[in-house]
Design a protein around this motif. Structure first.
Motif, PDB file in Angstrom:
ATOM      1  N   VAL A  19     -14.244  39.822   8.032  1.00 46.24           N
ATOM      2  CA  VAL A  19     -13.016  39.025   7.991  1.00 46.24           C
ATOM      3  C   VAL A  19     -11.990  39.654   7.045  1.00 46.24           C
ATOM      4  CG1 VAL A  19     -12.086  36.790   7.259  1.00 46.24           C
ATOM      5  CG2 VAL A  19     -14.115  36.883   8.694  1.00 46.24           C
ATOM      6  N   GLY A  20     -12.463  40.254   5.944  1.00 43.73           N
ATOM      7  CA  GLY A  20     -11.571  40.884   4.984  1.00 43.73           C
ATOM      8  C   GLY A  20     -10.776  42.051   5.557  1.00 43.73           C
ATOM      9  N   ARG A  21     -11.265  42.618   6.676  1.00 44.37           N
ATOM     10  CA  ARG A  21     -10.564  43.752   7.278  1.00 44.37           C
ATOM     11  C   ARG A  21      -9.596  43.319   8.364  1.00 44.37           C
ATOM     12  NH1 ARG A  21     -15.142  47.490   6.815  1.00 44.37           N
ATOM     13  NH2 ARG A  21     -15.270  47.762   4.566  1.00 44.37           N
ATOM     14  N   LEU A  22      -9.522  42.015   8.630  1.00 43.11           N
ATOM     15  CA  LEU A  22      -8.656  41.529   9.708  1.00 43.11           C
ATOM     16  C   LEU A  22      -7.232  41.321   9.194  1.00 43.11           C
ATOM     17  CD1 LEU A  22     -10.954  38.801  11.317  1.00 43.11           C
ATOM     18  CD2 LEU A  22     -10.717  41.181  11.998  1.00 43.11           C
ATOM     19  N   SER A  23      -6.303  41.174  10.134  1.00 48.67           N
ATOM     20  CA  SER A  23      -4.928  40.847   9.756  1.00 48.67           C
ATOM     21  C   SER A  23      -4.867  39.394   9.306  1.00 48.67           C
ATOM     22  CB  SER A  23      -4.003  41.057  10.949  1.00 48.67           C
ATOM     23  OG  SER A  23      -4.227  40.039  11.902  1.00 48.67           O
ATOM     24  N   GLY A  24      -3.785  39.038   8.625  1.00 49.01           N
ATOM     25  CA  GLY A  24      -3.634  37.672   8.133  1.00 49.01           C
ATOM     26  C   GLY A  24      -3.722  36.649   9.251  1.00 49.01           C
ATOM     27  N   GLY A  25      -3.110  36.971  10.385  1.00 50.46           N
ATOM     28  CA  GLY A  25      -3.121  36.045  11.516  1.00 50.46           C
ATOM     29  C   GLY A  25      -4.526  35.846  12.077  1.00 50.46           C
TER      30      GLY A  25
END
Lengths: 243, 238
Positions: B128-134
Motif C-alpha cells: 500500500v505504501g507504494r501506491l498513489s494517494g488515490g
C-alpha cells in the motif's frame, strides 16, 4: 475477544515485520552486537558476571522500544481507531501483538544467548536453556510494558515520553549497579515491584547455582505473572473512545 | 422522509480548548447519499467520530440504526473511513483487506468483491505504501465496504483525487445507496454538493441549513451552494 481475531492480528503483525528488515535488525542484531561489545570491553571474570543479567535487560529494552513504536504507528496511521470502530476486542489487539512479539522474543533470545555461549565463551554453572527462557520472558515483559504504556497514553507524544520513564528507573534499581539488598530500604522495596529486578535476580541465580532452588522459579513465575498482568491491564485501559 | 439512519440530539463535543460540536441536532435519512458540507474546523470529523463511537461526547446523544452510537452491535454494521487512509502501508492491498475481513468475520469472497468495487485488482499484490494517494484512499474505502455495512461514514473520501476517479467514487456511493446503504459523506468542497441527495451545512459546530441542493438554492436565490452557504452565514442563523 476471539481466537480468530487475536490470531489474525498476530499474523498481520508478523507479516508487517517481514517487510521491515530494520526492525528485525534492531531486535536480533543490536542486542547481539551490544553483548559482543561488552565481551570485548570487560575482562573475562567481569564478563562472566555481567553478561547473564544483561541478557535479561537488553531483550526487555529492545522489545519495549519496538512494541511502543509499533503501537504508536497504529495510532498515528488511524488503523487503531479503525480497528476499534470494528468488532475488534481490545484484548484481540493487545494479545495479538503479544503473540507476534513473543515469537520474536524467542528468536531473539536464542540468537543472542546462542552467540554468547557459542562464540563469546560465556559459561554458567546453572542451565544455559534457563538463561534463554528468562531472556524470552524478559522480552515478553518488554512487549507487555510497551503495550500497557501505549494503551495508557492518550496521545502518541505521551507514549514516547513514557519510554524513558518506564525503563530508566528499572535499570538503576534492578540490582545490576548495586545489589538490591544494599539499596536504601525504601528503594529496596520499590525494586521488588519492578519486573527487571526479578529478571536480573533469576539470571544471577543461574550463574552461580548448579542446583536451582525454588527462589529461581519464584522469580521466573513473578516475571511471567507480571507480563500477563501488564497485558491484561493494557487491554482494559485501551480506550475505544478518545477526545 | 424515510426513517432516520442517524439522529443526533443536542450533541456537544469538546476537543481540547475548542467546542467542536455545539448543541447540534440533526437527522440523516436512510438509503440516501447525504453530504455533510462545511469548512475545515466546522466539526465534521468530530461528528463522524462520535457517530462511529470513537469520540468522547460532552453531552447529548446519537442514535445510529436505532441504537445508541458506540453500541457493540453497531461495529459490524457501520463502515468508517477516516480522512487519512487508515490502512497498513507496509502490507499489500490484499493482505490489508484479508486482515480486516478476518476482524469483521467475513469470508475472502468479500475481499474479491471489494477489489472490483474499488477497482484495485491490478495492484492487489503491491504494498500500500507504494501506491498513489488515490489508490491508497480506495484501499481504505474498500476496507469499509468489506462487511457490507448498512451505514457508511466517509470523512472527506474524495480529497485530492483526480476528477475521473472522483466521478467513479460518487457513482459507487449512489450504487450503494440504491442497494439500501446510507452513505454519509463529508466534504469541504462545496461543488460536491450537487452529487448528494441531501445536504447538511455545518459551521462552527452548528447546523447552518439542511435540505436538497435545489431547496437550498431556491431559499437563498443563489446559483451555487458556495454562494448559498455565504448567503446563509451573512443572513444570520437560519
Amino acid at each position: 475477544m476471539t481466537a480468530r481475531r487475536t490470531w489474525a492480528t498476530a499474523r498481520r503483525v508478523l507479516a508487517q515485520l517481514r517487510n521491515d528488515p530494520r526492525t528485525i535488525a534492531l531486535i536480533l542484531v543490536l542486542p547481539t552486537a551490544l553483548m559482543t561489545l561488552l565481551a570485548w570491553i570487560l575482562p573475562d571474570s567481569e564478563w562472566q558476571k555481567y553478561a547473564p543479567p544483561l541478557l535479561g535487560i537488553f531483550p526487555m529494552l529492545v522489545m519495549f522500544l519496538v512494541t511502543s513504536v509499533a503501537t504508536l504507528r497504529e495510532r498515528t496511521s488511524g488503523t487503531l481507531e479503525r480497528l476499534l470502530s470494528m468488532p475488534m476486542g481490545k484484548g484481540d489487539f493487545v494479545f495479538g501483538y503479544a503473540i507476534a512479539f513473543g515469537v520474536l522474543a524467542i528468536v531473539q533470545a536464542l540468537v543472542v544467548a546462542g552467540v554468547c555461549f557459542a562464540l563469546l565463551d560465556l559459561t554458567v554453572r546453572g542451565s544455559a536453556p534457563l538463561v534463554v527462557l528468562i531472556a524470552v520472558v524478559d522480552g515478553l515483559v518488554g512487549t507487555a510494558l510497551g503495550l500497557f504504556v501505549s494503551a495508557f497514553a492518550q496521545t502518541e507524544f505521551q507514549a514516547v515520553q513514557f519510554m524513558p520513564v518506564a525503563l530508566l528507573p528499572q535499570f538503576l534499581l534492578c540490582g545490576l549497579i548495586l545489589p538490591t539488598e544494599e539499596l536504601p530500604t525504601v528503594l529496596g522495596w520499590i525494586s521488588w515491584l519492578l519486573p527487571l529486578t526479578y529478571a536480573v535476580n533469576a539470571m544471577q541465580h543461574v550463574v552461580v547455582d548448579t542446583q536451582l532452588d525454588t527462589r529461581f522459579w519464584v522469580d521466573a513465575g513473578v516475571i511471567t505473572g507480571m507480563a500477563v498482568a501488564l497485558l491484561a491491564l493494557g487491554a482494559v485501559t485501551l480506550r475505544r473512545q478518545t477526545r | 422522509m424515510t426513517t432516520a439512519a442517524i439522529s443526533v440530539r443536542d450533541l456537544t463535543i469538546v476537543r481540547g480548548p475548542v467546542t467542536a460540536v455545539d448543541h447540534l441536532s440533526l437527522e440523516v435519512p436512510s438509503g440516501q447519499v447525504i453530504g455533510l458540507l462545511g469548512p475545515s474546523g466546522s466539526g465534521k470529523s468530530s461528528l463522524m467520530r462520535a457517530i462511529v463511537g470513537v469520540q468522547v461526547m460532552e453531552s447529548g446523544s446519537i442514535d445510529v440504526l436505532g441504537q445508541p452510537a458506540g453500541s457493540p452491535t453497531l461495529r459490524a454494521q457501520v463502515g468508517y473511513v477516516t480522512q487519512d487512509p487508515s490502512v497498513y502501508s507496509d502490507l499489500s492491498v490484499l493482505a490489508n483487506l484479508r486482515y480486516f475481513a478476518r476482524i469483521l468475520g467475513v469470508t475472502d469472497d468479500s475481499v474479491e468483491r471489494v477489489l472490483d468495487q474499488v477497482d484495485l485488482r491490478e495492484v492487489a499484490d503491491r504494498l500500500v505504501g507504494r501506491l498513489s494517494g488515490g489508490q491508497r484512499s480506495r484501499v481504505s474505502l474498500g476496507t469499509a465496504l468489506l462487511g457490507s455495512p448498512q451505514l457508511l461514514v466517509l470523512d472527506e473520501p474524495t480529497v485530492g483525487l483526480d476528477p475521473a476517479l472522483r466521478r467513479d467514487l460518487w457513482t459507487l456511493f449512489h450504487q450503494l445507496a440504491t442497494a439500501g446503504t446510507t452513505v454519509f459523506v463529508s466534504s469541504h468542497v462545496m461543488e460536491e454538493a450537487s452529487r448528494c441527495d441531501r445536504l447538511l451545512l455545518l459551521r462552527d459546530g452548528r447546523l447552518l441549513a439542511e435540505g436538497t441542493q435545489s431547496q437550498l438554492l431556491e431559499r437563498t436565490g443563489c446559483q451555487d451552494i458556495e454562494r448559498a452557504f455565504l448567503a446563509i452565514v451573512e443572513g444570520g442563523a437560519s
